[in-house]
Scaffold this motif. Structure first.
Motif, PDB file in Angstrom:
ATOM      1  N   PRO A   1      -0.197  32.150 -73.924  1.00 30.35           N
ATOM      2  CA  PRO A   1       0.916  31.459 -74.600  1.00 30.35           C
ATOM      3  C   PRO A   1       1.627  30.405 -73.764  1.00 30.35           C
ATOM      4  O   PRO A   1       2.192  29.462 -74.314  1.00 30.35           O
ATOM      5  CB  PRO A   1       1.863  32.608 -74.970  1.00 30.35           C
ATOM      6  N   GLY A   2       1.633  30.540 -72.452  1.00 31.12           N
ATOM      7  CA  GLY A   2       2.331  29.557 -71.626  1.00 31.12           C
ATOM      8  C   GLY A   2       1.419  28.525 -71.007  1.00 31.12           C
ATOM      9  O   GLY A   2       1.759  27.904 -69.998  1.00 31.12           O
ATOM     10  N   ILE A   3       0.251  28.294 -71.643  1.00 26.16           N
ATOM     11  CA  ILE A   3      -0.774  27.473 -71.010  1.00 26.16           C
ATOM     12  C   ILE A   3      -0.336  26.026 -70.806  1.00 26.16           C
ATOM     13  O   ILE A   3      -0.611  25.424 -69.769  1.00 26.16           O
ATOM     14  CB  ILE A   3      -2.105  27.533 -71.809  1.00 26.16           C
ATOM     15  N   SER A   4       0.361  25.436 -71.754  1.00 25.70           N
ATOM     16  CA  SER A   4       0.738  24.027 -71.620  1.00 25.70           C
ATOM     17  C   SER A   4       1.637  23.805 -70.403  1.00 25.70           C
ATOM     18  O   SER A   4       1.397  22.907 -69.586  1.00 25.70           O
ATOM     19  CB  SER A   4       1.435  23.529 -72.892  1.00 25.70           C
ATOM     20  N   GLY A   5       2.676  24.635 -70.278  1.00 28.77           N
ATOM     21  CA  GLY A   5       3.574  24.503 -69.145  1.00 28.77           C
ATOM     22  C   GLY A   5       2.882  24.770 -67.831  1.00 28.77           C
ATOM     23  O   GLY A   5       3.142  24.093 -66.819  1.00 28.77           O
ATOM     24  N   LEU A   6       1.965  25.753 -67.825  1.00 30.70           N
ATOM     25  CA  LEU A   6       1.227  26.065 -66.601  1.00 30.70           C
ATOM     26  C   LEU A   6       0.334  24.899 -66.182  1.00 30.70           C
ATOM     27  O   LEU A   6       0.260  24.541 -65.005  1.00 30.70           O
ATOM     28  CB  LEU A   6       0.386  27.322 -66.804  1.00 30.70           C
ATOM     29  N   LEU A   7      -0.348  24.289 -67.147  1.00 29.33           N
ATOM     30  CA  LEU A   7      -1.229  23.155 -66.841  1.00 29.33           C
ATOM     31  C   LEU A   7      -0.426  21.985 -66.283  1.00 29.33           C
ATOM     32  O   LEU A   7      -0.849  21.333 -65.316  1.00 29.33           O
ATOM     33  CB  LEU A   7      -1.991  22.733 -68.093  1.00 29.33           C
ATOM     34  N   ALA A   8       0.729  21.709 -66.880  1.00 26.20           N
ATOM     35  CA  ALA A   8       1.571  20.624 -66.375  1.00 26.20           C
ATOM     36  C   ALA A   8       2.058  20.935 -64.965  1.00 26.20           C
ATOM     37  O   ALA A   8       2.046  20.067 -64.081  1.00 26.20           O
ATOM     38  CB  ALA A   8       2.756  20.399 -67.312  1.00 26.20           C
ATOM     39  N   GLU A   9       2.460  22.182 -64.742  1.00 17.88           N
ATOM     40  CA  GLU A   9       2.930  22.568 -63.407  1.00 17.88           C
ATOM     41  C   GLU A   9       1.817  22.429 -62.390  1.00 17.88           C
ATOM     42  O   GLU A   9       2.036  21.956 -61.265  1.00 17.88           O
ATOM     43  CB  GLU A   9       3.447  24.011 -63.459  1.00 17.88           C
ATOM     44  N   LYS A  10       0.608  22.839 -62.751  1.00 20.06           N
ATOM     45  CA  LYS A  10      -0.530  22.728 -61.836  1.00 20.06           C
ATOM     46  C   LYS A  10      -0.846  21.269 -61.531  1.00 20.06           C
ATOM     47  O   LYS A  10      -1.165  20.918 -60.396  1.00 20.06           O
ATOM     48  CB  LYS A  10      -1.756  23.427 -62.435  1.00 20.06           C
ATOM     49  N   TYR A  11      -0.780  20.422 -62.558  1.00 21.43           N
ATOM     50  CA  TYR A  11      -1.050  19.010 -62.290  1.00 21.43           C
ATOM     51  C   TYR A  11      -0.060  18.455 -61.268  1.00 21.43           C
ATOM     52  O   TYR A  11      -0.455  17.791 -60.304  1.00 21.43           O
ATOM     53  CB  TYR A  11      -0.988  18.163 -63.569  1.00 21.43           C
ATOM     54  N   PHE A  12       1.208  18.694 -61.445  1.00 25.70           N
ATOM     55  CA  PHE A  12       2.224  18.080 -60.593  1.00 25.70           C
ATOM     56  C   PHE A  12       2.335  18.742 -59.219  1.00 25.70           C
ATOM     57  O   PHE A  12       2.917  18.151 -58.307  1.00 25.70           O
ATOM     58  CB  PHE A  12       3.584  18.101 -61.294  1.00 25.70           C
ATOM     59  N   SER A  13       1.740  19.924 -59.042  1.00 28.52           N
ATOM     60  CA  SER A  13       1.885  20.608 -57.757  1.00 28.52           C
ATOM     61  C   SER A  13       0.602  20.734 -56.957  1.00 28.52           C
ATOM     62  O   SER A  13       0.648  20.986 -55.750  1.00 28.52           O
ATOM     63  CB  SER A  13       2.463  22.017 -57.979  1.00 28.52           C
ATOM     64  N   SER A  14      -0.553  20.557 -57.601  1.00 27.65           N
ATOM     65  CA  SER A  14      -1.814  20.854 -56.921  1.00 27.65           C
ATOM     66  C   SER A  14      -2.204  19.772 -55.915  1.00 27.65           C
ATOM     67  O   SER A  14      -2.187  18.576 -56.235  1.00 27.65           O
ATOM     68  CB  SER A  14      -2.949  21.019 -57.934  1.00 27.65           C
ATOM     69  N   PRO A  15      -2.617  20.174 -54.711  1.00 31.22           N
ATOM     70  CA  PRO A  15      -3.149  19.215 -53.745  1.00 31.22           C
ATOM     71  C   PRO A  15      -4.624  18.894 -53.991  1.00 31.22           C
ATOM     72  O   PRO A  15      -5.204  18.039 -53.327  1.00 31.22           O
ATOM     73  CB  PRO A  15      -2.978  19.948 -52.409  1.00 31.22           C
ATOM     74  N   PHE A  16      -5.232  19.609 -54.953  1.00 33.60           N
ATOM     75  CA  PHE A  16      -6.659  19.465 -55.207  1.00 33.60           C
ATOM     76  C   PHE A  16      -6.908  18.434 -56.313  1.00 33.60           C
ATOM     77  O   PHE A  16      -6.425  18.580 -57.439  1.00 33.60           O
ATOM     78  CB  PHE A  16      -7.278  20.796 -55.602  1.00 33.60           C
TER      79      PHE A  16
END
Length: 707
Positions: free
Chosen positions: A476-491
């Motif tokens: 259910p929280g996939i959209s927010g998680l994906l956005a958070e991963k984009y803005f925080s991931s060094p990969f």
């Protein structure tokens, strides 16, 4: 339906975790080797069942696989050995990366897509059309009421070796496969290659790909060189260097980016001339090629002499046998064909052919098969049955192969309608990570709590894999998680994976991430963002798009896509953003050139948009010309035209135009105006007096594509 099980220990015909489906000829000529293959898989913990194909029809095979999938926990895939029926799919071009061929104009065997997604994706619904006279091709139409996206439930691979009447090649190949399973290699040598004309030959793209691959394969980032790169410009004829690199060195994986045909890798081309004499020789070669075979050689020479102001002597030998054969041989040496592969003992275990047609397993000759089924160590490849888009994510999650993920399972997550595993889909490398392997990961695929933890594992492709499964599980929280991963991931590749998954959701986070990604440090992320600007057209992306196209140091391929994206936005909106961008900036220098060129590009593309609308809806236009421009909307999703095109549809211009236009609007799958298209299609479906059954069926298909 006749079914013969050749695994005597199994009492239930549908038991097992992996199906080895072989034709009678293959079992008669290589039965022992196929049984050894099943045994080695069972030793790995994959319960393989050998099934003889005696019904010889795709529907029966698909039904069998569906029953095995629903009946057996852990059933994961199949391999097709021999002349197992090939589904040739129609009305499904939107599930490919690039294939767009007129199904009415061209023969069925050319305008259909050979695809085993038919066997893998049980959500897709097909209507059987007919069998080909060759006994191998079976044509199907994707039903309008079917889901219109790919979500394969299992994986598969093709072991088809044409011209192997006595089974000797199949026996040798299966023996090679068994050895590869008994003695699995670890991934410690990877090669990537850039062919002629690929990704606009962008140096930035190649530099960033190397940086990303070193994140995906961190074990290669060491003192001795574990990641090799070859560019087609390194040699006049690059094929010998490339084949040698896969022979002398123990290259485990080769990622080959180039153009292709069914029976050739179009790897090289004439490199840029170095010096005056090379330029002259290049021009001579060009002139001979243009004059050779001309109906009037004298007239052809005269035209080129006047146009280019060159002397008559530069055409010397154009129609002489010796020079013609020399020119022909020189040009032919740019490509890699099967005979070239046979000259080398290729040691690369797995090859990705990021090219058109190299995986046409349904043909009598296909170049990827020369590697996989040849005498070298190659046991599997990923390759395409039809043409393939350059601007895709070819290296997506490829680092998972170094965790021991089976190549078929990897392909299941990244495949398009055309991309197939040639050879053994159960092949895998030994894991390079002492803490984690693919088997442990697969045990967590349905557990969201474990997946959340793996989404922070210190490896980009493990993170991407976890995000992919969370999305598949409907977290259910996939959209927010994906956005958070984009803005925080060094990969780099994790960020692209997050953006790609958000593109499936098409929500506000998708727009926010796309705008940010236009300024990402990774070239492929910027390129994907530019493509998503084209596909969305959301006005909120205009400012970031203008910033991208006016960047003085924009990379070549990103610029290609970003400038093209200008066509899909309102002209006045873009000009306002352009003026804002240059407010207070001195434009008396090169920045002024950038401003004027961008303004010109906006005007040019706005004009093309207007002209398309005028051709489709204007008076005194032939039906042929209207249909031509309607079909161009498959590639040119002009979002400003959605409302006027939908209004035109409701005037009921005639069944052929209606069906063609409704189908074209189905390509607006990411458009910020897609709801308007859905509403119009619902009106068409409800109005059975004004619209034909075919138009209403096409409207149903378009709704399924846009939802």
């Amino acid at each position: 339906m006749a079914l013969t099980l050749l695994t005597p220990s199994l009492s239930q015909p549908l038991a097992g975790e992996y199906a080895i489906i072989a034709d009678s000829h293959s079992l008669n000529t290589a039965g022992d080797e196929i049984k050894q293959y099943a045994a080695v898989l069972k030793a790995e913990g994959l319960d393989a069942v050998i099934i003889e194909d005696r019904w010889q029809h795709p529907d029966s095979i698909r039904l069998l696989l569906r029953e095995m999938y629903t009946s057996n926990k852990g059933f994961e895939g199949a391999v097709f050995i021999g002349d197992i029926p090939v589904p040739m799919l129609r009305d499904a071009q939107h599930l490919t990366s690039a294939f767009k061929m007129d199904q009415e104009r061209y023969p069925w065997h050319r305008s259909s897509i050979a695809s085993d997604r038919f066997y893998e994706d049980f959500d897709l619904q097909f209507d059987f059309l007919r069998a080909d006279t060759n006994g191998l091709y079976y044509y199907y139409s994707l039903n309008p009421s079917s889901v219109q996206v790919l979500t394969p439930d299992i994986y598969s691979g093709r072991i088809r070796i044409p011209g192997d009447s006595d089974g000797s090649k199949l026996r040798a190949y299966m023996t090679k496969v068994v050895e590869a399973h008994i003695n699995p290699d670890r991934v410690d040598e990877v090669l990537f290659f850039a062919g002629h004309g690929y990704n606009s030959e962008s140096m930035t793209a190649r530099m960033d790909e190397k940086a990303a691959l070193l994140q995906q394969f961190p074990q290669l980032n060491r003192q001795d060189n574990g990641l090799e790169y070859i560019d087609y410009t390194f040699d006049e004829h690059i094929k010998n260097r490339l084949l040698s690199a896969m022979t002398i060195e123990q290259t485990d994986i080769a990622l080959l980016h180039h153009h292709g045909s069914t029976d050739a890798q179009l790897a090289g081309s004439e490199a840029a001339a170095n010096g005056v004499q090379q330029n002259i020789e290049s021009i001579k070669f060009y002139l001979r090629s243009k004059v050779r075979g001309a109906k009037d050689t004298t007239d052809a020479k005269k035209r080129y002499m006047e146009w280019l102001d060159v002397p008559d002597s530069w055409f010397k030998g154009a129609n002489e046998k010796i020079q013609s054969e020399k020119d022909s041989a020189w040009f032919a040496d740019m490509d890699i064909i099967s005979a070239d592969v046979m000259k080398y003992d290729v040691k690369t275990r797995f090859i990705m052919f990021d090219a058109c047609f190299n995986g046409s397993f349904h043909m009598d000759e296909f170049i990827s098969g020369a590697y996989v089924f040849g005498p070298g160590r190659t046991v599997a490849a990923q390759a395409n049955t039809v043409n393939s888009l350059q601007d895709k994510f070819p290296d997506e999650m490829v680092g998972l192969l170094s965790y021991g993920m089976r190549v078929g399972e990897w392909n299941r997550m990244v495949c398009l309608l055309e991309s197939h595993i040639i050879g053994d889909p159960a092949f895998r490398f030994a894991t390079s990570d002492p803490k984690l392997n693919a088997d442990k990961m697969m045990q967590s695929a349905g557990n969201n709590k474990r997946l959340i933890k793996l989404a922070s594992y210190p490896h980009p492709d493990v993170q991407s894999w976890a995000l992919w499964h969370l999305n598949s599980n409907g977290y259910p929280g996939i959209s927010g998680l994906l956005a958070e991963k984009y803005f925080s991931s060094p990969f780099a590749t994790t960020r692209v994976s997050a953006m790609k998954l958000l593109a499936l959701l098409r929500d506000d986070n998708f727009i926010r991430v796309t705008a940010a990604a236009l300024d990402d440090s990774y070239e492929l992320a910027r390129r994907f963002a530019a493509v998503y600007c084209q596909e969305s057209g959301d006005p909120r992306l205009a400012s970031a798009l203008i910033k991208s196209v006016t960047d003085p140091n924009v990379s070549k391929r990103v610029n290609y896509q970003a400038v093209d994206a200008l066509a899909y936005f309102d002209r006045d909106l873009l000009m306002n953003e352009l003026d804002k961008r240059f407010a207070g900036i001195d434009t008396s220098n090169h920045l002024g050139t950038i401003y004027r060129q961008t303004a010109a590009n906006i005007e040019k593309r706005a004009k093309s948009c207007r002209e398309t609308l005028e051709t489709i809806t204007g008076p005194n236009v032939t039906e042929k010309n209207r249909i031509f421009d309607i079909k161009s909307l498959r590639n040119l999703t002009y979002h400003p035209l959605v409302e006027p095109l939908c209004d035109y549809l409701l005037t009921a211009p005639g069944e052929k135009l209606e069906v063609t236009l409704v189908e074209a609007l189905g390509w607006f799958s990411h458009s910020y105006k897609r709801q308007h298209i859905i509403d119009i299609c619902n009106k068409i479906i409800a109005d059975n007096e004004r619209f034909s059954g075919q138009a209403r069926l096409e409207a149903q298909r378009t709704i399924r594509r846009l939802e």
